[in-house]
Write a protein that holds these residues in place. Structure first.
Motif, PDB file in Angstrom:
ATOM      1  N   MET A   1     -23.998  -6.788   3.479  1.00 31.31           N
ATOM      2  CA  MET A   1     -24.985  -6.503   2.771  1.00 31.31           C
ATOM      3  C   MET A   1     -24.650  -7.080   1.295  1.00 31.31           C
ATOM      4  N   ALA A   2     -25.947  -7.653   0.678  1.00 36.57           N
ATOM      5  CA  ALA A   2     -25.750  -7.888  -0.548  1.00 36.57           C
ATOM      6  C   ALA A   2     -25.010  -7.168  -1.634  1.00 36.57           C
ATOM      7  N   HIS A   3     -24.602  -7.256  -2.914  1.00 34.95           N
ATOM      8  CA  HIS A   3     -24.067  -6.617  -3.825  1.00 34.95           C
ATOM      9  C   HIS A   3     -25.504  -5.618  -4.283  1.00 34.95           C
ATOM     10  N   SER A   4     -25.301  -4.574  -4.768  1.00 36.65           N
ATOM     11  CA  SER A   4     -26.337  -3.719  -5.014  1.00 36.65           C
ATOM     12  C   SER A   4     -27.394  -4.299  -6.175  1.00 36.65           C
ATOM     13  N   GLU A   5     -26.805  -5.159  -7.101  1.00 35.51           N
ATOM     14  CA  GLU A   5     -27.709  -5.631  -8.144  1.00 35.51           C
ATOM     15  C   GLU A   5     -28.593  -6.888  -7.589  1.00 35.51           C
ATOM     16  N   GLU A   6     -28.297  -7.179  -6.216  1.00 37.51           N
ATOM     17  CA  GLU A   6     -29.395  -8.178  -5.754  1.00 37.51           C
ATOM     18  C   GLU A   6     -30.207  -7.448  -4.889  1.00 37.51           C
ATOM     19  N   ILE A   7     -29.911  -6.192  -4.558  1.00 34.59           N
ATOM     20  CA  ILE A   7     -31.016  -5.468  -3.952  1.00 34.59           C
ATOM     21  C   ILE A   7     -32.079  -5.033  -4.745  1.00 34.59           C
ATOM     22  N   SER A  12     -35.833  -5.841  -0.171  1.00 30.70           N
ATOM     23  CA  SER A  12     -34.800  -5.412   0.858  1.00 30.70           C
ATOM     24  C   SER A  12     -35.307  -4.520   1.876  1.00 30.70           C
ATOM     25  N   THR A  13     -34.579  -4.372   3.004  1.00 32.65           N
ATOM     26  CA  THR A  13     -34.838  -3.338   3.866  1.00 32.65           C
ATOM     27  C   THR A  13     -34.735  -2.063   3.434  1.00 32.65           C
ATOM     28  N   TRP A  17     -31.764  -0.992   1.079  1.00 35.86           N
ATOM     29  CA  TRP A  17     -31.939  -0.055  -0.323  1.00 35.86           C
ATOM     30  C   TRP A  17     -31.363   1.257  -0.214  1.00 35.86           C
ATOM     31  N   THR A  18     -31.244   1.895   0.853  1.00 39.28           N
ATOM     32  CA  THR A  18     -30.746   3.126   0.724  1.00 39.28           C
ATOM     33  C   THR A  18     -29.259   3.029   0.856  1.00 39.28           C
ATOM     34  N   ARG A  19     -28.796   1.996   1.370  1.00 40.80           N
ATOM     35  CA  ARG A  19     -27.004   2.125   1.251  1.00 40.80           C
ATOM     36  C   ARG A  19     -26.830   1.314  -0.150  1.00 40.80           C
ATOM     37  N   ALA A  20     -27.586   0.603  -0.856  1.00 36.12           N
ATOM     38  CA  ALA A  20     -27.061   0.251  -2.145  1.00 36.12           C
ATOM     39  C   ALA A  20     -27.323   1.525  -2.956  1.00 36.12           C
ATOM     40  N   LEU A  21     -28.394   2.652  -2.807  1.00 40.79           N
ATOM     41  CA  LEU A  21     -28.677   3.887  -3.501  1.00 40.79           C
ATOM     42  C   LEU A  21     -27.385   4.675  -3.262  1.00 40.79           C
TER      43      LEU A  21
END
Length: 219
Positions: A1-7, A12-13, A17-21
């Motif tokens: 997964m891309a780094h959260s700043e790229e989400i 994003s799916t 997005w929830t994984r970044a959250l």
């Protein structure tokens, strides 16, 4: 997964997005979550409107309502991403060394975050009336979806209200008192009261239709 700043919420799916959250980085955070809840409320509003039939002047109103809901879904996702950007600025300000530069950065970041949340909250407040109309005139088989939409809308308003209040209070880290903050930021201060009133209105609207949406609660 891309780094959260790229989400982003727009590209994003849901899984991404929830994984970044879920990461301990704060961006996206609760404010962005409020934006997603607003998008969910708008989407459900659009769905119920699409299943609703109306005649005459009501048909024109219904079409306008549907257009507003579709536009809100898109703008809510943008507001969620705006909040994520504000959160990054907020975190960067607090990482600066103590001093006047840090105080100024905290003030700027706090006000930016508060304004972002206030905008989101105002959009959520504006959406209450359309849901109320659907509760009264929409497809009666979808009243449960209206109530779920109200729930998502309440979460968005509550999130915005809390974030505006918190961000204003954070200005104390830049050396201001609460009284000074209220005097210097009257519009943002008033936003908190307006959002409180919005929460009360949503609760009243849901209570008015609960007997239709969840009739088994009376058993």
């Amino acid at each position: 997964m891309a780094h959260s700043e790229e989400i982003t919420t727009r590209h994003s799916t849901v899984e991404e997005w929830t994984r970044a959250l879920a990461e301990s980085v704060g961006s996206p955070g609760g404010g962005a979550g409020a934006g997603v809840m607003l998008a969910i409320a708008a989407s459900l509003t659009s769905m119920v409107a699409g299943y609703t039939e109306a005649d005459g002047d009501q048909q024109d109103h219904l079409q306008e309502l549907l257009t507003r809901a579709q536009d809100l879904r898109k703008s809510a996702l943008q507001l969620a991403d705006d909040d994520a950007s504000a959160s990054r600025a907020f975190g960067a300000a607090f990482r600066l060394e103590a001093g006047s530069k840090r105080d100024a950065a905290i003030r700027e970041a706090s006000l930016g975050a508060a304004r972002s949340s206030a905008t989101l909250g105002d959009r959520a407040i504006d959406a209450i009336e359309d849901l109320r109309w659907l509760a009264e005139n929409g497809n009666r088989a979808l009243i449960a979806d209206v109530v779920v939409a109200f729930g998502a809308l309440r979460a968005a308003v509550t999130g915005a209200r809390t974030n505006v209040s918190f961000d204003l209070a954070t200005l104390r880290s830049a050396g201001l008192t609460l009284e000074e903050i209220r005097e210097q930021q009257p519009a943002l201060w008033a936003t908190v009261e307006r959002l409180d009133a919005g929460i009360e209105r949503i609760d009243a609207e849901v209570a008015a239709v609960d007997h239709r949406a969840a009739p088994t609660d009376a058993l």
